[in-house]
Write an enzyme that holds these catalytic residues in place. Structure first.
Site, mmCIF file in Angstrom:
data_model
loop_
_atom_site.group_PDB
_atom_site.id
_atom_site.type_symbol
_atom_site.label_atom_id
_atom_site.label_comp_id
_atom_site.label_asym_id
_atom_site.label_seq_id
_atom_site.Cartn_x
_atom_site.Cartn_y
_atom_site.Cartn_z
ATOM 1 N N ARG A 44 -2.253 5.075 -10.055
ATOM 2 C CA ARG A 44 -2.611 5.689 -8.778
ATOM 3 C C ARG A 44 -3.178 7.076 -9.037
ATOM 4 O O ARG A 44 -2.585 7.880 -9.747
ATOM 5 C CB ARG A 44 -1.383 5.779 -7.865
ATOM 6 C CG ARG A 44 -1.626 6.503 -6.564
ATOM 7 C CD ARG A 44 -0.473 6.336 -5.569
ATOM 8 N NE ARG A 44 0.837 6.556 -6.147
ATOM 9 C CZ ARG A 44 1.984 6.416 -5.477
ATOM 10 N NH1 ARG A 44 1.961 6.041 -4.206
ATOM 11 N NH2 ARG A 44 3.149 6.633 -6.069
ATOM 12 N N TRP A 60 0.817 -1.219 0.000
ATOM 13 C CA TRP A 60 0.000 0.000 0.000
ATOM 14 C C TRP A 60 0.851 1.270 0.000
ATOM 15 O O TRP A 60 0.318 2.354 0.137
ATOM 16 C CB TRP A 60 -0.924 0.005 1.228
ATOM 17 C CG TRP A 60 -1.801 -1.194 1.323
ATOM 18 C CD1 TRP A 60 -3.037 -1.366 0.739
ATOM 19 C CD2 TRP A 60 -1.526 -2.421 2.023
ATOM 20 N NE1 TRP A 60 -3.534 -2.602 1.041
ATOM 21 C CE2 TRP A 60 -2.638 -3.279 1.829
ATOM 22 C CE3 TRP A 60 -0.455 -2.871 2.807
ATOM 23 C CZ2 TRP A 60 -2.692 -4.552 2.383
ATOM 24 C CZ3 TRP A 60 -0.511 -4.151 3.353
ATOM 25 C CH2 TRP A 60 -1.621 -4.972 3.146
ATOM 26 N N ASP A 61 2.168 1.142 -0.133
ATOM 27 C CA ASP A 61 3.068 2.294 -0.023
ATOM 28 C C ASP A 61 2.912 2.972 1.338
ATOM 29 O O ASP A 61 2.970 4.188 1.447
ATOM 30 C CB ASP A 61 2.813 3.301 -1.157
ATOM 31 C CG ASP A 61 3.934 4.336 -1.272
ATOM 32 O OD1 ASP A 61 5.022 4.097 -0.737
ATOM 33 O OD2 ASP A 61 3.695 5.399 -1.880
ATOM 34 N N TYR A 62 2.710 2.182 2.370
ATOM 35 C CA TYR A 62 2.619 2.701 3.729
ATOM 36 C C TYR A 62 3.981 2.580 4.423
ATOM 37 O O TYR A 62 4.104 2.025 5.515
ATOM 38 C CB TYR A 62 1.541 1.949 4.518
ATOM 39 C CG TYR A 62 0.121 2.373 4.220
ATOM 40 C CD1 TYR A 62 -0.183 3.617 3.673
ATOM 41 C CD2 TYR A 62 -0.941 1.514 4.500
ATOM 42 C CE1 TYR A 62 -1.490 3.991 3.406
ATOM 43 C CE2 TYR A 62 -2.261 1.880 4.249
ATOM 44 C CZ TYR A 62 -2.525 3.117 3.696
ATOM 45 O OH TYR A 62 -3.830 3.502 3.449
#
Length: 647
Positions: free
Chosen positions: A506, A323-325
């Site tokens: 995105r 999640w690109d967290y």
């Protein structure tokens, strides 16, 4: 060329304000001098100052004391559109040090802003850096073994976007020729890049007992086997390599990945001989089928022995991140009084709007953490983690779930369009896996909290932190359709994630009127009592004045997404820029009430700092705007102070 309308209006307002200022400045009681020698105020990044001359009672008297121009606007007129002035100056050894968007470092007189020296490393502004031209800060080091007055007895270490680490004499700006080759170490030496700009250094290094540690920023979502996110250490005197640490070294057999780099600022505990790393996600961001397992020490707070580079402990905030967290903010070192017991701790804010509080010596949670079930059913071949970690306190500072009935809009028409967008995407709350249908990520990959981090008032035991709130829709694209999608959707972010079976798209979910589809507030400032984990207050941060002139009356106090962090002072004030309008603000730390705001010549998407110099307290912020936020560009450093005579 005539001045832009915005500049004319701003100038007119300044003239009007000066004409209306009828009362003479009141006397100001001189205060003891206070430095700001590190990016985060201290080595542990608390962003707190003992300065107390400016108080809730007199903060409305703040005026511009001086303004300094780095000259980047004139030197890089085209490239500045792809730059972000995120710098936090430092005050050490009697000088204020500023690093511009293009890595030009200046030493200033702290009382007047006069330039004392400058060093320009000659960045090639024709290179496109995917994470923009950024220099968040420089690092000051006084060599305890150097003779007094010797050249480079005190040094400024300058990280550059083209992977250099430069040592300069803090007194003169001359390169320290005994460091590396003529004062420079090539941090990327031996790293094979596909193109220029693929690897940058955007955050200041840290120094522990003569060892300087530096991370890197790596382009996202380009390929599976990305450049490694190795953290490197050098001798601060000679530049000789000391060690290298790869967060993915223990990721397990069969893992194909890179990155897991440390792009955000680090922290240091010299007494313990430790450096604390906030690691990012492994590559690529949105598909992990070729990196089974939880990712080693990716997405983790990692405590390293600064002398050897060996990990003492690590704590992972996201398992198998797709999640690109990644961890975006400096770990904050503080003594936390949770539950009536004081513990040396690491406070880590995340993009998910969560705050983890960990014991500094072991990494064990000080505030308990629960493993909670996470949504399943990822793309074919995606080995999801069945659970994700959540601290029991404080509550999530950002909303994490949305349904179509929550859609925002000014009219039934644009609200209906947002409902359609939300209804058409997959979303089962936070950690819903990316999909070919399109999955909503909430919070979006900009946060929650981002690189601005938090401020901690140890005496009051309060954390102050700002968050953003928006929706990302991430869509997985079968590899054979990536190129066609790129051509069909030229204005959107589409990346191949080369080597994976899926590329990605995105996008922020916006209404036809350009407003976020999620309900406001879209930006907030929060206060958290760390003795209990309770949120004391949260208020909207920023206005739409400079995003859409005239919209503030229609939208009200909705807050806006932000970039940069807060600073807390002993008098109980919280200073913050960050919002996508051109202001520096002061809030009452006890109530969250906005007490003052000062107009800036450009976007203040930076973290301010404060100091006392020759008896007067200054609050300083970089005002140069932000490429990705598309705020007004500039190259100013602005200092505010109480103007009255010192007594």
């Amino acid at each position: 060329m005539p001045l832009p309308v915005r500049a004319l209006v701003s100038a007119s307002l300044l003239v009007l304000a000066a004409a209306c200022a009828g009362e003479p400045a009141q006397p100001v009681k001189a205060a003891a001098d206070v430095d700001w020698p590190f990016y985060g105020g201290d080595a542990g990044g608390q962003r707190y100052s003992a300065a107390a001359q400016i108080t809730p009672a007199n903060v409305t008297g703040l005026k511009v004391a001086w303004t300094y121009s780095t000259g980047d606007l004139a030197r890089h007129p085209k490239a500045i559109e792809h730059a972000a002035f995120e710098n936090t100056p430092i005050l050490a050894g009697g000088r204020l040090y500023v690093c511009s968007q293009f890595n030009r470092v200046s030493a200033l007189d702290p009382g007047t802003g006069k330039e004392l020296w400058a060093h320009d490393p000659g960045i090639d502004d024709s290179v496109h850096y995917p994470n923009d031209n950024i220099c968040r800060g420089v690092t000051y080091w006084a060599d305890p073994e150097a003779p007094a007055g010797a050249a480079c007895a005190a040094r400024i270490f300058l990280p550059t976007v083209d992977r250099r680490l430069i040592a300069l004499d803090a007194a003169t700006g001359a390169p320290c020729t005994g460091f590396g080759k003529g004062g420079t170490v090539d941090v990327g030496q031996g790293v094979l890049l596909e193109r220029k700009g693929q690897m940058q250094i955007t955050s200041p290094p840290v120094i522990v007992n003569g060892v300087i540690v530096v991370g890197s920023s790596i382009d996202d979502n380009q390929r599976v086997e990305e450049v490694s996110g190795v953290v490197r250490a050098y001798d601060a005197r000679t530049g000789a390599p000391k060690w290298a640490f790869d967060p993915l070294a223990n990721a397990g057999p069969g893992v194909k990945a890179g990155a897991a780099n440390v792009w955000a600022p680090m922290s240091a505990d010299p007494a313990r001989g430790l450096v604390f790393l906030p690691t990012s996600s492994a590559s690529p961001d949105f598909f992990g089928g070729l990196r089974p397992g939880n990712g080693g020490m990716a997405n983790s707070v990692v405590a390293l022995d600064a002398a050897t580079g060996q990990p003492r402990w690590s704590f992972q905030t996201v398992h198998h991140d797709i999640w690109d967290y990644d961890i975006p903010a400096q770990p904050t070192l503080a003594d936390v009084g949770y539950g009536g017991r004081t513990t040396p701790a690491v406070i880590q804010a995340t993009k998910q709007g969560l705050i983890f509080t960990l014991a500094r010596d072991t990494g064990a949670p000080v505030i308990p953490v629960e493993e909670r079930p996470a949504p399943q059913g990822g793309a074919p071949g995606e080995p999801l983690s069945p659970t994700q970690p959540f601290p029991i306190a404080p509550k999530p500072l950002s909303p994490t779930k949305i349904s179509e009935k929550d859609a925002y809009g000014l009219t039934p028409w644009d609200r209906g369009k947002c409902r359609e967008l939300i209804r058409g995407a997959r979303h089962e709350g936070i950690y819903t896996p990316p999909s070919t249908q399109g999955t909503i990520l909430y919070p979006f990959t900009g946060g929650g909290v981002n690189w601005g981090g938090l401020a901690f008032d140890a005496g009051r035991q309060v954390v102050y932190v700002n968050t953003s709130s928006a929706l990302h829709r991430v869509t997985l694209i079968p590899v054979d359709k990536v190129q066609a999608t790129k051509q069909a959707e030229m204005g959107k972010e589409v990346s191949a994630q080369r080597g994976a079976p899926y590329g990605m798209k995105r996008e922020v979910l916006l209404s036809p009127l350009g407003l976020p589809c999620n309900p406001p507030p879209w930006g907030q400032l929060h206060a958290v009592d760390m003795r209990t984990g309770k949120v004391l207050w949260e208020v909207p941060l920023g206005t739409t004045r400079d995003l859409a002139p005239g919209s503030q009356l229609l939208l009200g106090n909705v807050g806006v997404p932000n970039a940069g962090g807060p600073v807390a002072t002993a008098s109980g004030l919280v200073f913050i820029g960050a919002a996508m309008d051109d202001y520096l603000r002061a809030f009452d730390g006890a109530s969250g009430r906005e007490l003052w705001k000062g107009r800036l010549p450009a976007g203040g998407q930076a973290t301010p700092m404060t100091y006392v110099w020759k008896g007067r307290q200054y609050v300083v912020i970089a005002a140069g705007g932000h490429g990705k936020s598309n705020t007004k560009r500039g190259d100013s450093v602005v200092a505010f102070a109480l103007p009255g005579p010192l007594t």
